[in-house]
Design a protein around this motif. Sequence first.
Motif, PDB file in Angstrom:
ATOM      1  N   TYR A   1       0.829  -1.203   0.000  1.00 55.17           N
ATOM      2  CA  TYR A   1       0.000   0.000   0.000  1.00 55.17           C
ATOM      3  C   TYR A   1       0.868   1.259   0.000  1.00 55.17           C
ATOM      4  CZ  TYR A   1      -4.530  -2.246   0.843  1.00 55.17           C
ATOM      5  OH  TYR A   1      -5.684  -2.950   0.719  1.00 55.17           O
ATOM      6  N   PHE A   2       1.838   1.285   0.912  1.00 50.76           N
ATOM      7  CA  PHE A   2       2.703   2.461   1.026  1.00 50.76           C
ATOM      8  C   PHE A   2       3.472   2.695  -0.274  1.00 50.76           C
ATOM      9  CE2 PHE A   2       5.261   5.597   3.015  1.00 50.76           C
ATOM     10  CZ  PHE A   2       6.552   5.418   2.557  1.00 50.76           C
ATOM     11  N   SER A   3       4.015   1.629  -0.846  1.00 52.77           N
ATOM     12  CA  SER A   3       4.798   1.755  -2.071  1.00 52.77           C
ATOM     13  C   SER A   3       3.948   2.274  -3.224  1.00 52.77           C
ATOM     14  CB  SER A   3       5.411   0.399  -2.433  1.00 52.77           C
ATOM     15  OG  SER A   3       6.238  -0.063  -1.410  1.00 52.77           O
ATOM     16  N   THR A   4       2.771   1.699  -3.391  1.00 53.42           N
ATOM     17  CA  THR A   4       1.894   2.133  -4.468  1.00 53.42           C
ATOM     18  C   THR A   4       1.452   3.573  -4.265  1.00 53.42           C
ATOM     19  OG1 THR A   4       1.082  -0.140  -4.611  1.00 53.42           O
ATOM     20  CG2 THR A   4      -0.191   1.527  -5.742  1.00 53.42           C
ATOM     21  N   TYR A   5       1.158   3.900  -3.019  1.00 49.75           N
ATOM     22  CA  TYR A   5       0.729   5.254  -2.685  1.00 49.75           C
ATOM     23  C   TYR A   5       1.808   6.274  -3.024  1.00 49.75           C
ATOM     24  CZ  TYR A   5      -0.919   9.051   0.372  1.00 49.75           C
ATOM     25  OH  TYR A   5      -1.338  10.252   0.875  1.00 49.75           O
ATOM     26  N   MET A   6       3.046   6.000  -2.597  1.00 50.85           N
ATOM     27  CA  MET A   6       4.148   6.920  -2.867  1.00 50.85           C
ATOM     28  C   MET A   6       4.457   7.009  -4.349  1.00 50.85           C
ATOM     29  SD  MET A   6       4.869   8.283  -0.057  1.00 50.85           S
ATOM     30  CE  MET A   6       6.342   9.137  -0.624  1.00 50.85           C
TER      31      MET A   6
ATOM     32  N   THR B   1     -17.895  -3.304   4.577  1.00 50.07           N
ATOM     33  CA  THR B   1     -17.308  -2.267   5.422  1.00 50.07           C
ATOM     34  C   THR B   1     -15.889  -2.629   5.837  1.00 50.07           C
ATOM     35  OG1 THR B   1     -19.482  -1.687   6.282  1.00 50.07           O
ATOM     36  CG2 THR B   1     -17.570  -0.955   7.546  1.00 50.07           C
ATOM     37  N   ILE B   2     -15.685  -3.893   6.214  1.00 55.48           N
ATOM     38  CA  ILE B   2     -14.372  -4.332   6.700  1.00 55.48           C
ATOM     39  C   ILE B   2     -13.429  -4.667   5.544  1.00 55.48           C
ATOM     40  CG2 ILE B   2     -13.166  -6.035   8.116  1.00 55.48           C
ATOM     41  CD1 ILE B   2     -15.713  -6.350   9.744  1.00 55.48           C
ATOM     42  N   SER B   3     -13.915  -5.483   4.615  1.00 53.55           N
ATOM     43  CA  SER B   3     -13.014  -5.985   3.576  1.00 53.55           C
ATOM     44  C   SER B   3     -12.595  -4.906   2.601  1.00 53.55           C
ATOM     45  CB  SER B   3     -13.688  -7.135   2.815  1.00 53.55           C
ATOM     46  OG  SER B   3     -14.877  -6.694   2.173  1.00 53.55           O
ATOM     47  N   SER B   4     -13.402  -3.854   2.444  1.00 52.51           N
ATOM     48  CA  SER B   4     -13.007  -2.794   1.526  1.00 52.51           C
ATOM     49  C   SER B   4     -11.774  -2.055   2.033  1.00 52.51           C
ATOM     50  CB  SER B   4     -14.157  -1.807   1.331  1.00 52.51           C
ATOM     51  OG  SER B   4     -14.518  -1.197   2.553  1.00 52.51           O
ATOM     52  N   LEU B   5     -11.549  -2.065   3.361  1.00 55.43           N
ATOM     53  CA  LEU B   5     -10.386  -1.408   3.927  1.00 55.43           C
ATOM     54  C   LEU B   5      -9.142  -2.302   3.897  1.00 55.43           C
ATOM     55  CD1 LEU B   5     -12.040   0.282   7.040  1.00 55.43           C
ATOM     56  CD2 LEU B   5     -11.502   1.323   4.834  1.00 55.43           C
ATOM     57  N   TYR B   6      -9.348  -3.620   3.914  1.00 56.31           N
ATOM     58  CA  TYR B   6      -8.220  -4.547   3.994  1.00 56.31           C
ATOM     59  C   TYR B   6      -8.322  -5.616   2.903  1.00 56.31           C
ATOM     60  CZ  TYR B   6      -8.133  -2.491   8.655  1.00 56.31           C
ATOM     61  OH  TYR B   6      -8.111  -1.615   9.706  1.00 56.31           O
ATOM     62  N   ALA B   7      -8.809  -5.228   1.736  1.00 57.24           N
ATOM     63  CA  ALA B   7      -9.100  -6.207   0.691  1.00 57.24           C
ATOM     64  C   ALA B   7      -7.871  -7.009   0.291  1.00 57.24           C
ATOM     65  CB  ALA B   7      -9.697  -5.511  -0.534  1.00 57.24           C
TER      66      ALA B   7
ATOM     67  N   LEU C   1     -10.089   0.432  -4.125  1.00 58.06           N
ATOM     68  CA  LEU C   1      -9.364   1.218  -5.121  1.00 58.06           C
ATOM     69  C   LEU C   1      -9.820   2.678  -5.100  1.00 58.06           C
ATOM     70  CD1 LEU C   1      -9.367  -1.294  -8.128  1.00 58.06           C
ATOM     71  CD2 LEU C   1      -7.465  -0.744  -6.607  1.00 58.06           C
ATOM     72  N   SER C   2     -11.111   2.894  -4.905  1.00 59.14           N
ATOM     73  CA  SER C   2     -11.637   4.257  -4.863  1.00 59.14           C
ATOM     74  C   SER C   2     -11.078   5.027  -3.680  1.00 59.14           C
ATOM     75  CB  SER C   2     -13.175   4.227  -4.794  1.00 59.14           C
ATOM     76  OG  SER C   2     -13.718   3.579  -5.929  1.00 59.14           O
ATOM     77  N   LEU C   3     -10.963   4.360  -2.523  1.00 64.39           N
ATOM     78  CA  LEU C   3     -10.427   5.015  -1.340  1.00 64.39           C
ATOM     79  C   LEU C   3      -8.987   5.468  -1.561  1.00 64.39           C
ATOM     80  CD1 LEU C   3     -11.827   2.713   1.504  1.00 64.39           C
ATOM     81  CD2 LEU C   3     -12.496   5.079   1.013  1.00 64.39           C
TER      82      LEU C   3
ATOM     83  N   ALA D   1      -7.430   9.207  -1.750  1.00 63.96           N
ATOM     84  CA  ALA D   1      -6.320   9.625  -0.887  1.00 63.96           C
ATOM     85  C   ALA D   1      -5.224  10.308  -1.688  1.00 63.96           C
ATOM     86  CB  ALA D   1      -5.775   8.414  -0.139  1.00 63.96           C
ATOM     87  N   VAL D   2      -4.919   9.768  -2.874  1.00 65.02           N
ATOM     88  CA  VAL D   2      -3.864  10.361  -3.706  1.00 65.02           C
ATOM     89  C   VAL D   2      -4.281  11.753  -4.191  1.00 65.02           C
ATOM     90  CG1 VAL D   2      -2.623  10.138  -5.866  1.00 65.02           C
ATOM     91  CG2 VAL D   2      -2.937   8.145  -4.416  1.00 65.02           C
ATOM     92  N   VAL D   3      -5.522  11.868  -4.645  1.00 66.86           N
ATOM     93  CA  VAL D   3      -6.009  13.156  -5.137  1.00 66.86           C
ATOM     94  C   VAL D   3      -6.047  14.180  -4.010  1.00 66.86           C
ATOM     95  CG1 VAL D   3      -8.003  14.355  -6.121  1.00 66.86           C
ATOM     96  CG2 VAL D   3      -7.326  12.125  -7.015  1.00 66.86           C
ATOM     97  N   ALA D   4      -6.546  13.748  -2.829  1.00 69.06           N
ATOM     98  CA  ALA D   4      -6.629  14.678  -1.696  1.00 69.06           C
ATOM     99  C   ALA D   4      -5.253  15.153  -1.252  1.00 69.06           C
ATOM    100  CB  ALA D   4      -7.362  13.995  -0.540  1.00 69.06           C
ATOM    101  N   TYR D   5      -4.270  14.283  -1.315  1.00 72.41           N
ATOM    102  CA  TYR D   5      -2.919  14.635  -0.871  1.00 72.41           C
ATOM    103  C   TYR D   5      -2.285  15.641  -1.809  1.00 72.41           C
ATOM    104  CZ  TYR D   5       1.909  14.048   0.699  1.00 72.41           C
ATOM    105  OH  TYR D   5       3.169  14.270   1.181  1.00 72.41           O
TER     106      TYR D   5
END
Length: 356
Positions: free
Chosen positions: A72-77, A271-277, A344-346, A350-354
């Motif tokens: 997650y961190f790598s893809t985000y950065m 609700t749960i799996s969308s955060l940790y899919a 994926l939407s979340l 996050a990328v757009v907001a940052y």
Amino acid sequence: MNTRKDSEFAKHISELQSPLDKPYSKKIDYDLFKSDDDTQYLNKQIHNVNPDCLTFLPDFFWYFYFCIGWVYFSTYMFLIVFFMLFIKNNDFITGSFFIWFVLLGVLLFATLCTPLVLLVYQLIRKQSYRTQYYFLKKEQKVAYYYRSSFKLRHPYELKIVNYKDLIPDLRIVRYNEAYKPLNLYVANPKTGDITHHLQIENFNVNAKVQWAFIRTYMESPADDLPIDNEICQAYPVDTSQSLFACSDIIFRKNGLLNNTHSGSDTAIVLTISSLYALGYLFQGNHYQCVKRAILHPDVKKLLTWDGKDNPYPIQPITPEAEKAFQGKNWQVNFRWIVAILINLSLFAWAVVAYNS
């Protein structure tokens, strides 16, 4: 008693740290089963139990979740850097900058997104990470696949050992005395050298309870084994054609879903799996790709049970669950597809907001 460094396992039987009772050596301490948490956990981990064979789902270690966090961190950065370069540099269309941009992009992808590529590769290849052990009651043997962690390119080798030759031991970790995993050894009776090492390691259960559970299955009548039929499920996880059905197991083991795969309780899972899919899909893949010694001809010929009259109270597979493990239950598939899209939407948000 001699000991080696905690990072190493015993090479000689005299170097074991805290041996337990050997098979058939003394009466089983059934008081250990009064620990409801440990007993229920073992019930949840049971993959299969019948007059011939007991198997547990291989334990899922925390560092896999750490790897998912790295992904997650790598893809985000990577996305942040990519968008910043794309937006802030107006001369990216010039020849020199374009070459630099391509080289930088390849470098970033190689260094930051390698875990993501390896994860996708693992989901496709289904390479086993953990060994599954098959306790064969009638034959009084244990079958498992083995491959040294230093020989990743070598194929797994089938090992079959006599149950009565097992020597249980609690491996004491110097910096974490609360963690004393169960290890089973077989030694050469003449030299005392270790010939087989079964790493029945588990972070979540008392090793003494786990060993008593195994002993009860191998040495006692079926009625003595503390099976809870509301917890213990007969999931064919390592032969499933559906990654989504295997990923559902984590919810069903913790009572967040019913056991019929009927598609109810969808809101909770979304609700749960969308955060940790990714983490749950990776764990589902971990269950799905377990090596099955039971399919090997040398093991199959040791099995004599005809599949009827199982004395252990395991919940049967429902028609909905059968469809789910065949990949044909649209409710299960739809739920996980929506969860992945939300995930994926979340991250896109996050990328757009940052960068806004």
